[in-house]
Enzyme design. Structure first.
Site, short mmCIF file in Angstrom:
data_model
loop_
_atom_site.label_atom_id
_atom_site.label_comp_id
_atom_site.label_asym_id
_atom_site.label_seq_id
_atom_site.Cartn_x
_atom_site.Cartn_y
_atom_site.Cartn_z
CB SER A 322 43.14 44.50 45.17
OG SER A 322 42.88 43.22 44.64
CD1 TRP A 325 37.34 46.38 40.81
CD2 TRP A 325 37.79 44.22 41.20
NE1 TRP A 325 37.08 45.67 39.65
CE2 TRP A 325 37.34 44.36 39.87
CE3 TRP A 325 38.13 42.96 41.67
CZ2 TRP A 325 37.22 43.26 39.01
CZ3 TRP A 325 38.02 41.87 40.82
CH2 TRP A 325 37.57 42.03 39.51
CG HIS A 326 38.12 40.78 44.65
ND1 HIS A 326 39.33 41.43 44.57
CD2 HIS A 326 38.23 39.71 43.82
CE1 HIS A 326 40.13 40.78 43.74
NE2 HIS A 326 39.49 39.74 43.26
N GLY A 327 34.44 43.11 46.38
CA GLY A 327 33.10 43.07 46.96
C GLY A 327 32.90 44.11 48.04
CG PHE A 472 33.42 39.58 42.39
CD1 PHE A 472 32.73 39.89 43.55
CD2 PHE A 472 34.24 38.47 42.40
CE1 PHE A 472 32.86 39.14 44.69
CE2 PHE A 472 34.40 37.70 43.53
CZ PHE A 472 33.70 38.03 44.68
#
Length: 472
Positions: A322, A325-327, A472
């Site tokens: 997670s 995934w954000h950056g 994102f």
């Protein structure tokens, strides 16, 4: 183009809905698709061909996979589709991060670096990649049949209310609405969608932008000049900014979709009233949490594994993913690992203690979340640790802030914890969930039109209008 922009609010939005409501029913999906292509191409004209091309490949690949009779061939085609989607995401989003870290290691060993031209990230790639993956995996699992018409699949992926920043929607959740939106197509739902859009716009422009301006000054100030109180206020401002920024955008997306007869899933449920980090993740970015649970946590074994060590490892891996995934930065990975650690600790022993604390557990949760946002905002280990040291250095310094900032901070805090107050939840339900009386329509119309006028006035007079999840 983002929802909280003058171009969208004053030009695209009225023009699109004028066309949408005037065209016959059989052309409404076409109007949505063309509007979505224009919406995306406005902000990323070069990348519209990337998303159109990949959705075309996915559509025909999934159809071919569904026709296969042997499990081996189905798995092979599933693997190919997943590789295409994840490969695209990895190439655009993580190649810069990978090359940068390899070059740091090569420099440390006294070797030459890899020449690399920095890639630009396509807008919303994380969101539409996850939706493409849900489609192919659910067809493979036989949750639903593959779409027969190519343009219907394009509509599902490109649907502009959710295209840039979600909510992340599984196809079977809106499958029936693609063809029949009569359940949510009346004047009642159009008005409720309009109210929801105006509320979201107000949350973004009137709250998030004001707090974001203060947070940006605090986080970009030389750390040696930062006093303890200023550091805490900066972190607090960012904590509320990211919530009202992203939940405001989700409100606008849900409202726009409802104005077209689509019912999108909710994405936030008062996360800062959570009584544990576990509870926080049931309330924050709920569609991402559902995606991670259905397509990563459960396939890893979920809660069914008899080994507690494996269960904790699965939780931690999900939140590492997670964060990533954000950056593409170490700060996001640390942020994900940090939340994963508290989830594991709660599973191990903290949860029982939090249940005894009752209301004070919300204070613990808010504190843990606020500290985590420092890593998220600064994106790197060194600057984040330096900032946290200033927060706990007990060097008061000067407390700065205009009356508008203090007023907005109070409003943000009040509405973040609104449902903890007596009758707070019931009042929120009257605005978002319960049927409307004519009196309630009059009140909501008056309030939301005021929010709209104030928001547009602010947009026309201010140049500060970032959107955190846009990248994102």
């Amino acid at each position: 183009m983002v929802f909280s922009s003058v171009v969208f609010v004053l030009y695209f939005l009225p023009l699109f809905f004028t066309v949408y409501y005037l065209v016959p029913g059989k052309w409404k999906n076409t109007a949505i698709l063309l509007g979505s292509i224009i919406f995306y191409a406005w902000g990323a004209p070069r990348f519209i061909f990337v998303i159109l091309g990949t959705t075309a490949v996915d559509f025909f690949l999934v159809q071919y996979m569904d026709r296969q009779q042997t499990a081996g061939r189905r798995k092979l085609l599933l693997f190919l589709s997943v590789c295409i989607n994840l490969g695209l995401l990895v190439y655009f989003k993580y190649s810069n991060f990978f090359v940068d870290n390899v070059n740091v290691a090569l420099k440390a060993m006294g070797m030459g670096t890899i020449p690399w031209l920095k890639l630009v990230l396509p807008i919303g790639i994380s969101f539409y990649t996850f939706e493409s993956l849900t489609y192919v995996v659910d067809v493979y699992r036989k949750v639903h049949a593959p779409l027969k018409k190519f343009w219907d699949y394009q509509l599902y992926i490109l649907f502009f209310p959710k295209l840039i920043a979600g909510p992340i929607v599984r196809y079977h959740d809106i499958a029936g609405q693609v063809y029949d939106r009569s359940a949510y197509s009346g004047v009642e739902y159009r008005l409720r969608g309009l109210y929801r859009f105006f509320i979201g716009l107000g949350k973004k422009v009137l709250i998030a932008n004001v707090l974001g301006s203060y947070a940006d000054k605090a986080f970009t100030m030389p750390v040696q000049e930062l006093g303890t109180m200023h550091a805490w206020l900066g972190a607090l401002a960012y904590t509320f900014e990211i919530y009202f920024d992203f939940s405001g955008y989700s409100d606008m997306a849900i409202g726009l979709a409802l104005m077209m007869g689509f019912r999108l899933p909710e994405n936030f449920n008062n996360p800062y009233t959570a009584f544990s980090i576990t509870d926080f993740w049931r309330r924050w970015h709920m569609t991402l949490g559902a995606w991670m649970r259905n397509y990563l946590y459960i396939p890893l074994g979920g809660n069914r594994t008899g080994n507690k060590g494996r269960l904790y490892f699965n939780l931690w891996i999900v939140f590492l993913a997670s964060g990533l995934w954000h950056g593409a930065a170490w700060g996001f990975i640390i942020w994900g690992a940090y939340h994963g650690l508290f989830l594991v600790l709660e599973r191990m022993f903290l949860q029982k203690g939090l249940q005894r604390l009752k209301q004070f557990a919300a204070v613990y949760t808010f504190f843990v979340v606020l500290i985590g946002w420092v890593f998220f905002r600064l994106e790197h280990w060194g600057p984040s640790v330096a900032y946290l040291r200033r927060m706990f250095s007990f060097n008061p310094g000067l407390i700065e802030g205009e009356p508008l900032f203090w007023t907005t901070l109070f409003i943000a805090g009040f509405f973040s914890c609104f449902t903890l107050l007596p009758y707070g939840q019931s009042l929120q339900d009257k605005v978002y969930n319960n049927p409307y009386s004519m009196r309630r329509h009059y009140i909501l119309f008056a309030v939301t039109v005021c929010l709209f006028v104030l928001s547009v006035g602010t947009l026309l007079t201010s140049s500060f209008n970032p959107f955190i999840y846009f990248r994102f």
